[in-house]
Write an enzyme that holds these catalytic residues in place. Structure first.
Site, short mmCIF file in Angstrom:
data_model
loop_
_atom_site.label_atom_id
_atom_site.label_comp_id
_atom_site.label_asym_id
_atom_site.label_seq_id
_atom_site.Cartn_x
_atom_site.Cartn_y
_atom_site.Cartn_z
N HIS A 1 4.18 -0.99 -19.88
CA HIS A 1 3.03 -0.14 -19.52
C HIS A 1 3.47 1.29 -19.18
CE1 HIS A 1 -0.53 1.46 -17.62
NE2 HIS A 1 0.08 1.52 -16.45
N ASP B 1 4.12 3.93 -11.33
CA ASP B 1 3.74 2.75 -10.55
C ASP B 1 4.82 2.28 -9.59
OD1 ASP B 1 1.11 2.31 -11.25
OD2 ASP B 1 1.61 1.15 -13.04
N GLU C 1 3.85 2.60 -5.80
CA GLU C 1 2.74 1.70 -5.44
C GLU C 1 3.14 0.23 -5.46
OE1 GLU C 1 -1.78 0.55 -6.92
OE2 GLU C 1 -0.61 2.04 -7.99
N ASP C 2 3.96 -0.16 -6.44
CA ASP C 2 4.19 -1.59 -6.67
C ASP C 2 5.56 -2.09 -6.22
OD1 ASP C 2 1.70 -1.66 -7.78
OD2 ASP C 2 2.39 -1.51 -9.85
#
Length: 768
Positions: free
Chosen positions: A70, A96, A99-100
């Protein structure tokens, strides 16, 4: 033991195949980057890739693919389709991680620098909400995005790329999640892409949203486009040879393309016009892209091509739009005209230079590329960005109001008006005199009492037209009024008015609280929430803020009856005070019904599709804004009162809910609901002849099973049109009724009226 080895080998094969996929995707990204005009910073991009790959190791998307694919795909879009460089590519690869995973913004800044870290931070979603628990997380995310964008616009570009890839891979989501993401995309991200000049991306986002929200209509239009393609090819082949001949004689280097209207754009026009696919006549447009012989005379050469076309084909007198000297707010520049073909068909022709075409497709990246020599488009973008900053400078506690105000700036089409000194000013379509006053200066808007338009006195609510010259009239005694919110359409004016009203309301609340405190003390009542709630209920105020404001404003006079109600004596709030025989039954029935609805909604599994049947329908509220009936593409919305509203998926209100409260959206489907009728309206028109009303009424009378509420017909100059208000079982009934009505002699049109499409046609035409 053999089976275990086989499983182990299969896992190894899977890991090897995934690694090959990852490396192939990253190599494609590097190849695309190296083929661009950007500096060759391969090392930092490779480091960002390896860091993100390790951070997301072992994590898969819902599709089952390794998660790192992604970020690579987002970086590919950033590089190939938006045209950004190494900083944005690194941010896309890492977007990301914060955040992840366990890594922080500081870690990113240390390894890849503050610019990359700031973009990653801007794109990162927020959890919870910085303006209160009840605020929409989508609105909060978007607000944070714009706050960061005001410092570095690459934040929004990376976020748009992220959204593009999420939309391309939406198949793996459950339906309710698809509706939420598609609605949010159509509500916010497609307009932003349009405003930034990213035409290809805007178009793709609109079509993907349409595909997931209305799959049947999407597939139907795609099939019809494929079937009618040979006819459009023939039109193109017949229309373009004289143009090619003229351009060759003028010694231009050029390219001529056919532009086909998108499925979403066709569907919107079908909805707004209330016509079938077969009656959309502007599906094909011709695009001429020329290389100027002299860059400094680029606009003049476009006009020369236009002049040559006028010699070949008859020009439509009212359908020429010139964005050469005055580009659109997103920087779009071109000359559009409509000509009559030899076969008697109107065809739009778009004339662009190669640079205009690149800016139309790549948007902001192309603006930067040509900024020094081609500044007008960039100036338009700067003006829009400054208007966003101005709204951000006036912070609003309600981020949902903020979202609506920003959206006004995204969707607005432009008109051109003049100041009293003759200065040209761009304003959004449907702007009013009051909008113009606030656009010039906030103090001018605050004290505006009216305006002179073309030397004629007009009210605050006067809607401006292109070419108007406006002189704002003011008075030092004038102050902002709440009803002014009904007179403005621009984000700046609405934001300023709301800010002033909030300050005034806070003062009223302060004064109201003082009056309430003194009253409670005088009556010997404690200032506890239970007492406040009872007082508020007696005066029929929904919130504490409104209650205090109305006390402070003198609209509520505290009295002894309210005290009796608070102490539990036989006094009743609102209208129930005057209808004693209904007191207990109304209270009991309301409570019982409300409890049933709340229990029903609490029991809904939001991950599944809710089937609306005869048992469930009575616990749902049919939204009056779009009046859905069985057979419509519909969705459910769980309201703050914990009830379920059913909306059409295309409803404007539902679209707002999807963007604001996506987690409250429920995927639904209809079952056949016997013995239940739903109200809708049918538009009917045709040639006015004696007996036509009787024929319509007799047909409806002879069709059992429906309830006719009203028939209205207006006739003028041999033509009639009207509306039939009717209750039916489902959409098949409507289709059958319309089919039978069209069989009546002299009836030329019969179709269902979509509530949310009313009054849109005029604005659509004005904004072309």
């Amino acid at each position: 033991m053999a089976d275990t080895t086989k499983d182990h080998l299969s896992a190894e094969d899977k890991e090897r195949r995934e690694e090959e996929m990852i490396q192939a995707a990253f190599q494609k990204l590097l190849d695309t980057y190296l083929a661009s005009s950007h500096r060759r910073k391969v090392n930092i991009i490779t480091r960002a890739f390896n860091f993100a790959k390790n951070a997301h190791k072992g994590v898969a998307r819902l599709s089952g693919e390794p998660y790192i694919l992604h970020p690579i795909a987002v970086a590919q879009i950033v590089c190939e389709e938006i045209g950004l460089g190494s900083t944005s590519i690194c941010a896309a690869l890492l977007h990301d991680v914060v955040e992840d995973t366990e890594y922080s913004k500081e870690d990113i800044a240390t390894l890849f620098g503050p610019k990359v870290a700031n973009i990653v931070e801007g794109v990162t979603k927020i959890s919870g909400g910085i303006f209160g628990e009840k605020a929409s997380s989508q609105a909060e995310t978007f607000k944070k995005l714009l706050l960061t964008m005001s410092n570095d616009v690459r934040v929004i570009l990376v976020k748009i790329a992220d959204r593009v890839h999420n939309m391309r891979t939406l198949d793996s989501m459950r339906p309710s999640k698809q509706y939420k993401i598609a609605g949010e995309t159509l509500f916010i991200y497609a307009p932003i892409a349009d405003r930034l000049g990213l035409n290809k991306i805007k178009t793709e986002l609109e079509n993907l949203s349409f595909k997931y929200e209305h799959p049947d209509e999407y597939n139907s239009i795609c099939e019809k486009l494929a079937l009618t393609q040979p006819l459009r090819d023939k039109v193109f082949e017949d229309f373009t040879p004289p143009i090619r001949k003229a351009l060759d004689e003028m010694k231009f280097t050029y390219e001529i393309k056919g532009r086909v209207k998108t499925p979403y754009s066709i569907w919107r026009k079908m909805q707004e016009k209330g016509v079938p696919f077969e009656e959309i006549y502007d599906i094909l447009a011709i695009r001429i892209i020329y290389r100027p012989k002299d860059r400094e005379k680029e606009n003049q050469e476009a006009l020369e091509i236009y002049g040559a076309l006028k010699k070949e084909y008859r020009l439509h007198p009212s359908r020429t739009r010139d964005w050469l000297e005055n580009p659109k707010a997103n920087g779009y520049r071109a000359l559009h005209s409509t000509f009559m073909s030899k076969q008697g068909q109107w065809i739009e022709v778009q004339i662009r230079s190669d640079r205009m075409d690149e800016m139309a497709e790549q948007g902001l990246a192309a603006h930067w590329k040509y900024k020094n020599e081609y500044s007008s488009g960039g100036d338009e973008f700067e003006r829009w960005l400054n208007s966003i900053k101005e709204i951000l400078d006036d912070p609003q506690p309600d981020s949902l109001d903020f979202l609506d105000n920003i959206k006004l700036n995204l969707f607005a089409r432009e008109i051109m008006v003049f100041t009293p000194k003759g200065e040209l000013k761009s304003m959004p379509l449907n702007s009013t005199a009051l909008d113009f006053a606030f656009a010039i200066h906030s103090m001018l808007g605050t004290h505006c009492i009216g305006a002179k338009v073309n030397h004629v006195l007009v009210p605050l609510s006067y809607k401006l037209r292109s070419g108007d010259q406006i002189e704002v009239m003011t008075s030092s005694t004038q102050h902002v009024q709440p009803e002014w919110l009904n007179y403005v359409t621009t984000a700046k004016a609405r934001g300023k008015i709301q800010g002033i009203l909030r300050r005034e309301n806070r003062e009223k609340e302060r004064k109201g609280e003082e009056i309430l405190d003194a009253f409670l003390e005088e009556k010997g009542l404690q200032k506890v929430q239970k007492v406040i709630d009872r007082m508020r209920a007696y005066y029929c105020c929904n919130t504490n803020e409104l209650f205090l404001q109305q006390i402070g404003d003198g609209k509520i006079k505290l009295n002894d009856e309210a005290v009796s109600y608070v102490r539990g004596k036989k006094r009743y709030k609102g209208w129930r005070r005057f209808v004693p025989f209904l007191r207990n039954t109304v209270d009991d029935n309301d409570t019982y019904q409300r409890q049933k609805e709340e229990d029903f909604v609490k029991g809904i599994d939001r991950k599944k599709i809710l089937t609306i049947n005869s048992e469930i329908i009575d616990r749902c509220h049919i939204a009056t804004c779009c009046s859905p009936i069985p057979g419509d593409d519909a969705l459910g919305y769980i309201t703050p009162e914990n009830t379920l509203e059913i909306h059409q998926r295309s409803c404007d209100i539902a679209t707002r809910y999807k963007a604001r409260y996506g987690n409250n959206i429920i995927a639904i489907k209809w079952e056949q609901i016997p013995n239940r009728l739903f109200r809708t309206s049918i538009y009917i028109a045709g040639a006015d002849r004696e007996g036509i009303l009787f024929a319509i009424a007799k047909l409806l009378h002879d069709m059992p099973g429906y309830t006719i509420h009203r028939i209205t017909l207006d006739a003028n100059a041999g033509f009639f049109q009207g509306e039939i208000d009717i209750s039916v079982h489902d959409t098949r009934d409507v289709q059958n009724i319309c089919k039978q009505l069209r069989k009546i002699e002299f009836v030329k049109d019969a179709r269902r009226i979509q509530e949310q499409s009313k009054n849109k046609e005029k604005n659509h035409e004005e904004g072309k």
